[in-house]
Structure formats: C-alpha cells, structure tokens
Write a protein that holds these residues in place. Structure first.
Motif, mmCIF file in Angstrom:
data_model
loop_
_atom_site.group_PDB
_atom_site.id
_atom_site.type_symbol
_atom_site.label_atom_id
_atom_site.label_comp_id
_atom_site.label_asym_id
_atom_site.label_seq_id
_atom_site.Cartn_x
_atom_site.Cartn_y
_atom_site.Cartn_z
ATOM 1 N N GLY A 81 0.845 -1.188 0.000
ATOM 2 C CA GLY A 81 0.000 0.000 0.000
ATOM 3 C C GLY A 81 0.888 1.248 0.000
ATOM 4 N N TYR A 82 0.421 2.307 -0.654
ATOM 5 C CA TYR A 82 1.324 3.449 -0.836
ATOM 6 C C TYR A 82 1.660 4.149 0.478
ATOM 7 C CZ TYR A 82 -2.411 6.909 -0.221
ATOM 8 O OH TYR A 82 -3.405 7.687 0.306
ATOM 9 N N ALA A 139 -11.051 -1.991 -5.627
ATOM 10 C CA ALA A 139 -9.952 -1.919 -4.665
ATOM 11 C C ALA A 139 -9.221 -0.586 -4.801
ATOM 12 C CB ALA A 139 -8.979 -3.082 -4.873
ATOM 13 N N LEU A 140 -8.987 -0.169 -6.033
ATOM 14 C CA LEU A 140 -8.267 1.095 -6.242
ATOM 15 C C LEU A 140 -9.099 2.282 -5.778
ATOM 16 C CD1 LEU A 140 -6.698 0.407 -9.745
ATOM 17 C CD2 LEU A 140 -5.547 0.389 -7.525
ATOM 18 N N LEU A 141 -10.417 2.145 -5.874
ATOM 19 C CA LEU A 141 -11.292 3.225 -5.412
ATOM 20 C C LEU A 141 -11.181 3.409 -3.905
ATOM 21 C CD1 LEU A 141 -14.503 2.611 -7.544
ATOM 22 C CD2 LEU A 141 -13.152 4.713 -7.504
ATOM 23 N N ASP A 142 -10.712 2.387 -3.227
ATOM 24 C CA ASP A 142 -10.544 2.484 -1.784
ATOM 25 C C ASP A 142 -9.105 2.899 -1.476
ATOM 26 O OD1 ASP A 142 -10.631 2.314 0.937
ATOM 27 O OD2 ASP A 142 -10.722 0.132 1.016
ATOM 28 N N ASP A 143 -8.866 4.179 -1.566
ATOM 29 C CA ASP A 143 -7.560 4.745 -1.244
ATOM 30 C C ASP A 143 -6.423 4.085 -2.014
ATOM 31 O OD1 ASP A 143 -5.942 6.573 0.096
ATOM 32 O OD2 ASP A 143 -5.458 5.143 1.679
ATOM 33 N N PRO A 147 -2.253 -3.311 -3.479
ATOM 34 C CA PRO A 147 -2.044 -4.726 -3.149
ATOM 35 C C PRO A 147 -3.327 -5.540 -3.279
ATOM 36 C CG PRO A 147 -1.271 -3.313 -1.363
ATOM 37 C CD PRO A 147 -1.915 -2.433 -2.372
ATOM 38 N N ARG A 148 -4.432 -4.945 -2.852
ATOM 39 C CA ARG A 148 -5.691 -5.676 -2.966
ATOM 40 C C ARG A 148 -6.076 -5.815 -4.442
ATOM 41 N NH1 ARG A 148 -10.595 -2.851 -0.332
ATOM 42 N NH2 ARG A 148 -11.953 -3.269 -2.102
ATOM 43 N N ALA A 149 -5.852 -4.758 -5.194
ATOM 44 C CA ALA A 149 -6.155 -4.812 -6.622
ATOM 45 C C ALA A 149 -5.332 -5.910 -7.292
ATOM 46 C CB ALA A 149 -5.865 -3.460 -7.276
ATOM 47 N N ILE A 150 -4.071 -5.982 -6.934
ATOM 48 C CA ILE A 150 -3.199 -6.999 -7.525
ATOM 49 C C ILE A 150 -3.685 -8.391 -7.124
ATOM 50 C CG2 ILE A 150 -0.854 -7.948 -7.468
ATOM 51 C CD1 ILE A 150 0.141 -4.993 -7.247
ATOM 52 N N PHE A 153 -4.754 -11.330 -9.771
ATOM 53 C CA PHE A 153 -4.236 -12.704 -9.819
ATOM 54 C C PHE A 153 -5.362 -13.720 -9.651
ATOM 55 C CE2 PHE A 153 0.033 -10.937 -8.655
ATOM 56 C CZ PHE A 153 0.640 -11.337 -9.826
ATOM 57 N N LYS A 154 -6.277 -13.386 -8.762
ATOM 58 C CA LYS A 154 -7.360 -14.323 -8.476
ATOM 59 C C LYS A 154 -8.140 -14.644 -9.746
ATOM 60 C CE LYS A 154 -9.552 -13.213 -4.611
ATOM 61 N NZ LYS A 154 -10.628 -12.680 -3.730
#
Length: 461
Positions: A293-294, A342-346, A350-353, A357-358
């Motif tokens: 996370g950034y 996921a990207l919309l949430d701050d 990592p969650r987007a990635i 993959f999923k």
RNA sequence: GGCGCGGUACCCAAGUGGCUUAAGGGGCCGGUCUGCAAAACCGUUAUUCGCCGGUUCAAAUCCGGCCCGCGCCUCCA
C-alpha cells in the motif's frame, strides 16, 4: 475514497471543478542521483494520476524542480560546475529512470529559477500582510502571526521547540519556529527588494502551486517525510497570503527502508535508482513498488523483488497467450471490476493486484489445458489492461538481447532432433546454452515453447 | 520527551464487528508428467491475526494496558 493526511481519515474524493483535478507533487532537488525512495513516490503519484484519468478526470499534474538550494550550491563549489549544469544533469538522470519505470512526465515541471518574480511577489505579499519580516537581507515567516499553524503535522501546541538544535545559525529570527522565505545570498542570488538573495525552501511550492493551479487545488502530494516542516510551512505561507486552504487533499506516500532503516542520502543507506534499473526490469520494479500500500512502509530486499518478478512473468505470459489467441477484445474496463473497486478504496494496489491474480491465473491454467472460455479470456484481458494502463506495469515483450527469434527456433528444433535420437547430452547442451542467454525452454504437450527472462543480477550491498 | 504510523503464515500482503472455520502472490515440501530438467497440474504450508485483560450473542477487526519496530520533531520522496 482517498486518505487525507490533513484530516487523518479517508474521505470521498470530489474535485473542485467537475471533471478536472489539479495535483501538485513535490519534485526532487537534483543535486545527486535519485534512489529507490524517490522512485516509489513518483510511481505512486503516476499511478494515482492514471487512475484519476481512467475515472474520467483531466489531471493537471505539476511537479516542481528545486534547482537552486544549499546542496546544489555545495556541489557546484565541489565540482566547479554551475548550479544550472548540476541540476540539469541530475534531473535528466532522474527522468531517464522515470521513463524506465513508465512514469509519464508531469503536465509541467516548473523550476524555481524560472519563477523568481512570482516568488518575490509572494514574499512581498507576506510582508505587507505582516506575516513576514526582513532581517539583515533575509525574510522570515512569523509563525506566531498565523493562527492554526501546525495543524497538518499535529503540532499546534508546539511552542519554542528544540531550541538547542535549531538556534545556532539563524539567531536573527524572532522565534525559533520562524523560517526563511527569502535567504540573503550575494553570490547565487537574484535582485530583490531586500538585496541579493534566493528563495527559502518552502516558498517555491507555495508560489508555483498558486501560479499553475490557483489558490485552491485538489491534491498535494509528496513523501511522508515532507509533512514537517516543508508542507506545514507551505500551507502556512499560502494560507497567510490568500486566506484559503491551498490543498483539499494531502496525500503522502510511505518511506522505503533498507535493512529496517529509511533510505536516505545523508546516511548512505540507499539503492540508486539507475543502478537498480540496470539490473531489474523497469516494469518489475514498478510492480514491486505497487505491491505494498502506498502509505505503508516498504522494506526493500532483492528476494521480494524476485518474488514479484515470478508472478509478473505469469501475467506477461498470459498476455502473450491472449494475443496469440483469435480473441479480439476491445471492451472497456468496468467500474465494477474488483480491482477497480480496490483502487477506489484509497488506491489499494495490493488488494487490486490480489484480485487481478485471483481472476487471471486460473484463466492461464485453462488456456494451458485448452479449456478457457471466451468470456473468461475477456475478463482476464480486462484485468491485464488494468495492469498496463492503470498500474502502469508494461507487459509487452521487451525483446531478448542478441539472439534472434529465428536462431532460437533453429536451436530448439536441433535440440528436439537430438532428443528424438536419444542423444540427450547434446540436447541438454543446447538447452544450457540457451539458458545462459536467458532463454528458458518449456516442453509442453503442444510443442516446445520458450520465454526470455531477464534475471536479476546480483546487487551488492 | 512530543507527534504519527505499524506488528496477520517461511516471506510479502489484503481483510478493520458476523459474508473469513483469515484473500492473493512468492517460496518450501510431497505427488503426476518428463530421458532428466523446466513449465504445467494435484496436494501440503496461520484452529489463528505482537502480548494480557475487557465490551459484545459474535472481534484479527471495538476499548484499556503492556511489549516490539519505524517515521517526523535538523536536509530528506
């Protein structure tokens, strides 16, 4: 939702002007080579910019260049080169690295030295409003004159802090918290109402963000270590002059550490960006930087980059497979895509990635076994577009050095001939030879395939 | 000392009251396949979320205390 360091909470992001975002990110001071910590910062904001662009905003991205300061002047004294030559050189090197990391140039990279009149005007404004005072050719900001000073970094109550460490040189200041907005400098200065001098550290950003984005703009970014004193003082100046809060959102990226300590020039604890990029492919390094996370601390180790590289190669392979299929995909990236959510949430990369993959890796498996459905492949393709267009991680085949595809194919058929005749020693020799060139052979049910894989060379200390 | 952030498997990293008997990736190990490898495939890898208490029908998620790491307070992305 975007985390705002100003309020220390996630807030719904809404731009001041519909469809447009003004974003200012503190740029580098080019006095020597950039390190991985700088790389992270600009990869993060490049990703934010790409994402905002995907969401339909027109992003005006301003990133300054601090091309005159103490360190540049010191370097100039050491090397005999002019400050302009020095900053030019290191800025160019920086931009080289940025290109390898697929970081697009900002809309504008204004230089301090190109905006001196605006800065002088800003300082005059502060003096006339009695927020600043002149002493011995320098001008200082009077911290006590601005109510609410310190709110960004949470030190409103701080009075005369740490006198011991601060008081030494600048005893012309009226208060130890006061800071220079204009520094007397006969040698490297510009003419001003206060004699020859140059801008203080923080004033450039106040003046340039105002000039290019206005008194109020949407996002102000930079490294976490800039919150105090840099950003605190910047807001102070801007608020004092305009009476407005300059930035709606303060966005700060976390530090990169090495062996548990912050990467930093002054401590010698760092990896240089250009060195790293000569050994690790740009997209792999970028993917690695986005794997945390950034706002999180990121501790750099080669092993982690290796791990990221392995998963990156699978995405690259998937892209190749999709391109070789007869599928023609030109759909849009859905805003309901889990990676987008996921990207919309701050900007949770990592969650987007994880979501990417999923969804994609099982499709790659199915492609291998020949059972992939069209809609699955399209969904995977959409994910890859997110990887490339929003995360900015390029999955293109980047070529493979000296040897041509044809030569590779020839060697492979030679090897397969040997194998047929059970001359395994010869076959293995060819495999080994290719492997040394980075060509990895895979025998699949549908024939022999190969990929080129750039290894990560040893990186010392 | 002041302000802030964090501690989730071997590693990285999501999850922040029930949808999770904790995503995803990497690695490891075992198996299938293979001339051998690699790749691929199947399986294994946290009954538990730094520690101790508390709130709740229900907590990794909330509250309190403690331990540890980091950042800022001086130049710093």
């Amino acid at each position: 939702m975007l985390y705002n360091s100003g309020s220390r909470t996630k807030e719904v992001f809404k731009s001041l002007k519909p469809g447009k975002v003004g974003m200012y990110v503190c740029g580098i001071t080019p006095y020597s080579d950039s390190h991985l910590g700088h790389g992270r910062c600009y990869v993060v904001f490049d990703t934010l910019r790409r994402f905002l662009t995907y969401l339909g905003y027109e992003v005006n991205y301003i990133q300054n260049i601090t091309d005159i300061d103490d360190k540049i002047i010191n370097k100039s004294l050491e090397t005999g080169k002019t400050p302009a030559e020095i900053s030019r050189k290191y800025f160019d090197l920086f931009m080289d690295s940025m290109e390898k990391l697929n970081v697009a140039p900002a809309s504008n990279h204004p230089k301090v030295t190109g905006n001196i009149p605006e800065i002088i005007e800003f300082v005059e404004g502060l003096i006339s409003k009695e927020f600043a005072y002149e002493r011995g050719g320098s001008v200082y900001f009077r911290v006590s004159s601005l109510k609410g000073y310190g709110s960004l970094s949470g030190r409103e109550d701080a009075q005369e802090e740490n006198l011991a460490s601060r008081v030494d040189l600048e005893d012309e200041k009226a208060d130890s918290r006061d800071f220079a907005v204009w520094k007397k400098d006969e040698e490297h200065g510009w003419d001003s109402p206060w004699g020859k001098g140059r801008p203080g550290w923080h004033i450039e950003c106040s003046a340039m963000s105002r000039k290019f984005l206005g008194d109020e703009f949407d996002i102000h970014g930079g490294g976490l270590d800039l919150i105090f004193p840099h950003h605190e003082n910047e807001v102070a100046q801007s608020r004092a002059l305009t009476g407005k809060e300059p930035a709606r959102f303060w966005v700060h990226n976390g530090m990169v550490t090495l062996k548990g300590d912050k990467m930093s020039k002054s401590t010698g604890n760092f990896f240089l960006l250009n060195e790293l990029l000569s050994k690790i492919e740009g997209p792999v390094l970028r993917f690695y930087l986005l794997s945390a996370g950034y706002r999180q601390l990121l501790d750099f180790t080669i092993e982690k980059v290796e791990g990221v590289k392995n998963s990156f190669l699978k995405l690259k392979e998937l892209k190749k497979e999709l391109e070789n299929s007869d599928l023609e995909y030109d759909g849009e990236i859905s805003t309901n895509n889990p990676a987008i959510l996921a990207l919309l949430d701050d900007l949770n990369t990592p969650r987007a990635i994880g979501e990417i993959f999923k969804l994609t890796l099982p499709v790659l498996e199915k492609i291998y076994s020949g059972s992939a459905e069209k809609d699955e492949m399209e969904a995977a393709w959409e994910m890859l577009r997110i990887v490339e267009e929003i995360l900015g991680v390029d999955l293109k085949d980047t070529g493979h050095g000296e040897i041509s595809d044809e030569d590779i194919e020839n060697l492979i058929s030679e090897r397969n001939a040997h194998r047929k005749e059970k001359r395994f020693a010869e076959a293995d020799a060819i495999r080994e030879k290719l492997s040394l060139m980075g060509i990895i052979i895979k025998d699949t049910p549908s024939g022999t395939k190969w990929v080129w894989e750039k290894g990560i060379e040893d990186i010392d200390e």
